[in-house]
Design an enzyme around this catalytic site. Structure first.
Site, PDB file in Angstrom:
ATOM      1  CB  CYS A 123       7.162   5.869 -14.128  1.00  0.00           C
ATOM      2  SG  CYS A 123       6.760   7.605 -14.900  1.00  0.00           S
ATOM      3  CG  HIS A 175       3.246   4.853 -11.467  1.00  0.00           C
ATOM      4  ND1 HIS A 175       4.134   5.170 -10.575  1.00  0.00           N
ATOM      5  CD2 HIS A 175       3.581   5.835 -12.328  1.00  0.00           C
ATOM      6  CE1 HIS A 175       4.762   6.376 -10.692  1.00  0.00           C
ATOM      7  NE2 HIS A 175       4.377   6.775 -11.762  1.00  0.00           N
ATOM      8  CD  GLU A 206       3.983   2.109  -8.732  1.00  0.00           C
ATOM      9  OE1 GLU A 206       4.002   1.486  -9.653  1.00  0.00           O
ATOM     10  OE2 GLU A 206       4.327   3.291  -8.744  1.00  0.00           O
TER      11      GLU A 206
HETATM   12  N1  GLN Z   1       8.334  12.628 -15.216  1.00  0.00           N
HETATM   13  C1  GLN Z   1       9.219  12.107 -14.175  1.00  0.00           C
HETATM   14  C2  GLN Z   1      10.515  12.080 -14.473  1.00  0.00           C
HETATM   15  O1  GLN Z   1      11.055  12.712 -15.309  1.00  0.00           O
HETATM   16  C3  GLN Z   1       8.614  10.522 -14.080  1.00  0.00           C
HETATM   17  C4  GLN Z   1       7.347  10.731 -13.570  1.00  0.00           C
HETATM   18  C5  GLN Z   1       6.861   9.355 -12.802  1.00  0.00           C
HETATM   19  O2  GLN Z   1       7.807   8.529 -12.282  1.00  0.00           O
HETATM   20  N2  GLN Z   1       5.638   9.347 -12.358  1.00  0.00           N
HETATM   21  O3  GLN Z   1      11.366  11.512 -13.832  1.00  0.00           O
END
Ligand code: GLN
Length: 195
Positions: free
Chosen positions: A77, A170, A172
């Site tokens: 992410c 995610h 995890e």
């Molecule tokens: N929207 C977040 C970003 O731009 C990422 C979100 C996440 O890691 N769950 O960094």
């Protein structure tokens, strides 16, 4: 085998717990010298602007870039955004290690978080339950990047470029250890036997 988890912000504890469940030694990374004896690194989800700011403040950007150029590194992410070469026009520190173009917050406000089952052939026939939280998607990949998973609408959410791995969701936050196991497999393959 020793795997670091970048512990500046975000879901780093959860990654360490997954590694512990696999019997892998995990260490928190907050300072450049802590990268020295690692075989691999996980960059967790969270907020990529914050991770970037803290990494700059701790003098970690260049050491992390050097690490990702040599050793297995997995971004989830926000970690995927941090690893990407192209995040559009936004001004924030990134590593630029992976030949992917990423769209931050690709799902807008209405469905900024959702869960779905993904088919990931590398992990076997069983679908992988994926949790997306204000997630990015991969807009474009270089020819050296393999696409591991797509949403039903075709958008790319997991990629691998040799020893670099990136997932928009995610892993995890679920009970499924298969992606952590997959990354540990990449790490094992790159460890040189000690003389
Ligand atoms: N929207 C977040 C970003 O731009 C990422 C979100 C996440 O890691 N769950 O960094």
């Amino acid at each position: 085998m020793k795997i670091g988890v970048l512990a500046l912000q975000g879901a780093f504890i959860e990654h360490s717990k997954m590694l512990a469940r696999l019997g892998v030694k995990a260490v928190d990374v907050r300072l450049p010298h802590q990268l020295a004896d690692l075989d691999g690194l996980i960059i967790p989800g969270g907020e990529s602007t914050t991770i970037g700011k803290l990494a700059s403040a701790y003098g970690l950007v260049k050491p992390l870039r050097q690490f990702a150029a040599a050793k297995p590194t997995w971004g989830t992410c926000a970690g995927m955004i941090f690893l990407a070469k192209d995040i559009g026009s936004q001004q924030q520190p990134i590593l630029g290690s992976m030949d992917i173009a990423v769209d931050r917050n690709a799902f807008g406000r209405q469905i900024d978080s959702f869960e779905t089952d993904l088919a990931i052939a590398e992990l076997g026939a069983l679908p992988f339950h994926a949790v997306f939280i204000r997630a990015p998607v991969v807009k474009a990949v270089a020819s050296s990047v393999a696409v591991l998973a797509r949403l039903a609408d075709g958008r790319i959410v997991a990629v691998r470029q040799q020893r670099l791995l990136a997932t928009a969701f995610h892993p995890e936050l679920t009970d499924d250890l298969r992606l952590h196991e997959y990354f540990c497999g990449i790490v094992k393959c790159t460890i040189k036997p000690h003389a």
